[in-house]
Design an enzyme around this catalytic site. Sequence first.
Site, short mmCIF file in Angstrom:
data_model
loop_
_atom_site.label_atom_id
_atom_site.label_comp_id
_atom_site.label_asym_id
_atom_site.label_seq_id
_atom_site.Cartn_x
_atom_site.Cartn_y
_atom_site.Cartn_z
N TYR A 123 1.03 -1.19 0.24
CA TYR A 123 -0.24 -0.33 0.06
C TYR A 123 0.56 1.09 0.06
O TYR A 123 0.41 2.18 -0.79
CB TYR A 123 -0.80 0.26 1.07
CG TYR A 123 -1.76 1.42 1.09
CD1 TYR A 123 -2.97 0.80 0.55
CD2 TYR A 123 -1.75 2.23 1.98
CE1 TYR A 123 -4.13 1.68 0.45
CE2 TYR A 123 -2.40 2.86 1.92
CZ TYR A 123 -3.88 2.91 1.31
OH TYR A 123 -5.30 4.21 1.13
N LYS A 172 -3.79 -13.74 2.88
CA LYS A 172 -4.22 -14.15 1.60
C LYS A 172 -2.19 -15.18 1.79
O LYS A 172 -1.10 -15.42 0.69
CB LYS A 172 -3.52 -13.54 0.27
CG LYS A 172 -3.58 -14.37 -1.07
CD LYS A 172 -4.91 -14.71 -0.95
CE LYS A 172 -5.32 -14.82 -2.34
NZ LYS A 172 -6.20 -15.72 -2.88
N ASP A 205 -10.10 -12.87 -0.01
CA ASP A 205 -11.21 -13.05 -0.39
C ASP A 205 -12.53 -13.75 -0.13
O ASP A 205 -13.90 -13.12 -0.07
CB ASP A 205 -10.67 -13.55 -1.87
CG ASP A 205 -9.50 -15.10 -1.75
OD1 ASP A 205 -9.93 -15.34 -0.60
OD2 ASP A 205 -9.30 -15.86 -2.87
N ASP A 229 -7.79 -1.25 4.00
CA ASP A 229 -7.89 -0.49 3.03
C ASP A 229 -9.41 -1.01 2.42
O ASP A 229 -10.46 -0.05 2.43
CB ASP A 229 -6.86 -0.27 2.26
CG ASP A 229 -7.54 0.90 1.35
OD1 ASP A 229 -8.00 2.21 1.74
OD2 ASP A 229 -7.23 1.30 -0.44
MG MG Z 1 -9.50 3.47 1.82
#
Ligand code: MG
Length: 333
Positions: A123, A172, A205, A229
Amino acid sequence: MQPIVLISGDGIGPEITESVLRILEAAKADINWISASAGMLAFESSGNPLPDETISLIDQYKLALKGPLTTPVGSGFRSVNVALRQRFNLYCNIRPARTLPGVDTRYGNVDLVTFRENTQGMYIGMERYIDDDENQAETVAIITREASERIIRAAFEYARKHGRKKVSLIHKANILKYTTGLFLKVGKEIAADYPEILFNDMIVDNTAMQMVMRPEIFDILVTTNLFGDILSDLASGLVGGLGMTGSANLGDQHAIFEAVHGSAPDIAGQGKANPTALLLSAVMLLDHINRQDTAEKIRRALYRVLPDKECVTADLGGKGTTGVFTDAIIRNL
Ligand code: MG
Ligand code: NAI
């Protein structure tokens, strides 16, 4: 008077900031707001979206309330949000999402808190082209034991303090075996220190699907930066949208409170912005500085107004403007 640095932000930022300032003033929160600039406005006037003066004010006063900041897509400057989180080591991003009275949603029973690691992972924008023609690019996602430990521990400590029952670690690790695999491994170790709290792990997921199908199974989620996020926006959607969720960015020394949403350029300047998310961020700030009475007073006033479609904004199915919504909260204090 408690000094707090105030960044009103871009897009809808100034409108919702004005609303929150009026409500806190009416609630006698007794805060000395110290204005600082950042984002597009700062960039246009000084060429720097994060002026040194803003950094030193936050450094000095330790606390800030921040409106959303626009980050240009593609080219342009780096995210000021990411820069602030890294500069002040605000590793712990707490994003509560809770069904509120009178807000029409698909679910009636959501009450979850996302703990997002805020300084690492995929990120932070550590990227580059790897060929001269700019047809291949790579991003670097670093996860460390130290950063994983402190966010996961923060989630468990919060669960303990607030009488929460369960912490779900989202990862993940089936594919990203080293990075999110490390995060999972550290999580399992730390969970052993909190035997009274249920611990499980889930692949991201599947988590997204489960959150939509059965949001009530979640209590505390702890996850890496990018997953946090995305999932926290999903969580906002479960409780009425991005206009409804506040957040805290906590470090050991500094704390910055902000809405989960961005600058919403599509509705900026039209009186359509829902001030709730930034207001709930300010309420989290009041809780953080042990002004629980004022925080509770504002929360109660907000809850009384939320069912009133004449007052709330269009994102909540109402007819009100930001100003009408704000006036109604003030009347109910
Ligand atoms: Mg955001
Ligand atoms: P956004 O969160 O600004 O907007 C997404 C959608 O939600 C839009 O339809 C918007 O109108 C609506 N919305 C958001 N907040 C609302 C509110 N308070 N009341 C009513 N409706 C609301 O996300 P988007 O459009 O992807 O990003 C816009 C800009 O914001 C980008 O430059 C992005 O980088 C920045 N951003 C900044 C954040 C921050 O400062 N922490 C967080 C997320 C995005």
